[in-house]
Write a protein that holds these residues in place. Structure first.
Motif, mmCIF file in Angstrom:
data_model
loop_
_atom_site.group_PDB
_atom_site.id
_atom_site.type_symbol
_atom_site.label_atom_id
_atom_site.label_comp_id
_atom_site.label_asym_id
_atom_site.label_seq_id
_atom_site.Cartn_x
_atom_site.Cartn_y
_atom_site.Cartn_z
ATOM 1 N N HIS A 111 0.896 -1.020 -0.491
ATOM 2 C CA HIS A 111 0.158 0.012 0.318
ATOM 3 C C HIS A 111 0.943 1.273 0.184
ATOM 4 C CE1 HIS A 111 -3.224 -2.229 1.806
ATOM 5 N NE2 HIS A 111 -3.592 -2.739 0.984
ATOM 6 N N LEU A 112 0.285 2.414 -1.076
ATOM 7 C CA LEU A 112 0.992 2.961 -1.130
ATOM 8 C C LEU A 112 0.355 4.241 -1.697
ATOM 9 C CD1 LEU A 112 4.383 3.939 -3.095
ATOM 10 C CD2 LEU A 112 3.137 5.408 -3.321
ATOM 11 N N ARG A 113 1.271 5.995 -0.731
ATOM 12 C CA ARG A 113 0.101 7.324 -0.274
ATOM 13 C C ARG A 113 1.573 8.467 -1.556
ATOM 14 N NH1 ARG A 113 -1.307 8.850 3.827
ATOM 15 N NH2 ARG A 113 -0.020 10.568 3.955
ATOM 16 N N ALA A 114 1.186 8.523 -2.268
ATOM 17 C CA ALA A 114 2.129 9.722 -3.545
ATOM 18 C C ALA A 114 1.229 10.849 -3.529
ATOM 19 C CB ALA A 114 2.459 9.124 -4.455
ATOM 20 N N ARG A 115 2.080 12.250 -3.333
ATOM 21 C CA ARG A 115 1.584 13.196 -3.803
ATOM 22 C C ARG A 115 1.968 14.113 -5.007
ATOM 23 N NH1 ARG A 115 -1.034 16.933 -1.034
ATOM 24 N NH2 ARG A 115 -0.594 15.600 1.146
ATOM 25 N N LEU A 116 1.634 14.739 -5.688
ATOM 26 C CA LEU A 116 1.659 15.432 -6.952
ATOM 27 C C LEU A 116 2.288 16.193 -6.763
ATOM 28 C CD1 LEU A 116 2.447 14.688 -9.934
ATOM 29 C CD2 LEU A 116 0.307 16.508 -10.145
ATOM 30 N N ASP A 117 4.108 16.569 -6.696
ATOM 31 C CA ASP A 117 4.332 17.658 -5.566
ATOM 32 C C ASP A 117 5.509 19.334 -7.412
ATOM 33 O OD1 ASP A 117 6.153 18.474 -4.223
ATOM 34 O OD2 ASP A 117 8.076 18.197 -5.374
ATOM 35 N N TRP A 118 5.123 18.069 -8.468
ATOM 36 C CA TRP A 118 4.898 18.331 -9.981
ATOM 37 C C TRP A 118 4.823 18.359 -11.026
ATOM 38 C CZ3 TRP A 118 8.541 16.379 -13.081
ATOM 39 C CH2 TRP A 118 9.309 15.492 -13.092
ATOM 40 N N ARG A 119 4.654 18.878 -12.224
ATOM 41 C CA ARG A 119 4.332 18.193 -13.293
ATOM 42 C C ARG A 119 4.961 18.527 -14.800
ATOM 43 N NH1 ARG A 119 -1.336 17.511 -13.338
ATOM 44 N NH2 ARG A 119 -1.529 19.614 -14.069
#
Length: 246
Positions: free
Chosen positions: A238-246
């Motif tokens: 299980h993993l949670r990731a935040r969009l930091d840049w695009r």
């Protein structure tokens, strides 16, 4: 010359009716017994929009909606999309490949990919698309078969059976798991990928990992002593990731 192996979308469409029967039979699907209490705390409170990528027949989408999320489901199987729509017409579900999401840029603040990214042919393309539809700072919460689990297997059903990885852990490869229980059977079609394949795809798409969990199999899920061998290694990730840049 042998015929080429069908893509994972086609393979799952061929199993769709069996999956519907399997997941809707109490005690068969791993979600409630193995995942729910460990996975759901990774999710934020309901926000603007939640996209359920690889929603299947909709059991996670329905749970998210009941918890207050404004959910859109996406799946590549026509049969599973139809089943999800029938089960809860209030949840919009669209037929699409995970690497070509039919959603606008910045359309969601949360994407859930529950037990789906190991079942896609184009992992990098799917993660890129997830990043595209998320707002900056949006979250991706995912669950996959743990790469240690998909890399090998136990020698026997004994509780103390050795676990063996044959070949290379690092080499991606297709595999199929056949399960039968109480008159139902299904074949799970997936791709083994090392952990770095997932973290690398997230890194390249601009995500920063906030939380990573390797939940231990609950006692009630292993059913009998021989199945306690599954408590000795991680079965899911299980993993949670935040969009930091695009």
């Amino acid at each position: 010359m042998s015929s080429p192996e069908p893509g994972l979308r086609d393979a799952w469409e061929s199993e769709a009716q069996r999956w519907i029967a399997w997941t809707r039979r109490p005690g068969h699907d791993s979600y409630e017994q193995w995942h729910r209490d460990a996975f759901l705390p990774l999710l934020p409170a309901p926000g603007r929009r939640t996209v359920d990528v690889g929603c299947g027949e909709g059991r996670v989408s329905r749970g998210l909606r009941a918890a207050g999320h404004r959910v859109v489901g996406v799946d590549g199987s026509p049969t599973l999309v139809a089943a999800a729509r029938e089960a809860d017409p209030s949840v919009p579900v669209v037929l699409a490949d995970a690497a070509a999401l039919p959603l606008a840029d910045d359309a969601a603040d949360l994407v859930v990919a529950f037990m789906s990214l190991h079942d896609v042919d184009d992992l990098s393309g799917a993660v890129d698309e997830i990043a595209r539809v998320l707002v900056p700072g949006g979250l991706l919460c995912l669950a996959v078969v743990h790469p240690v689990n998909s890399a090998g297997g136990f020698v026997s059903r004994r509780a103390d059976s050795p676990y063996v990885i044959e070949g290379s852990y690092f080499a991606p490869r297709r595999y199929a798991d056949r399960l039968e229980r109480d008159g139902l059977g299904i074949t799970f079609h997936s791709v083994h990928r090392p952990l770095e394949a997932y973290t690398g795809a997230l890194e390249r798409s601009g995500f920063v990992i906030e939380a990573l969990r390797e939940p231990v199999a609950p006692v009630e899920a292993v059913r009998d002593e021989s199945n306690s061998r599954w408590q000795r290694l991680p079965v899911f990730l299980h993993l949670r990731a935040r969009l930091d840049w695009r």
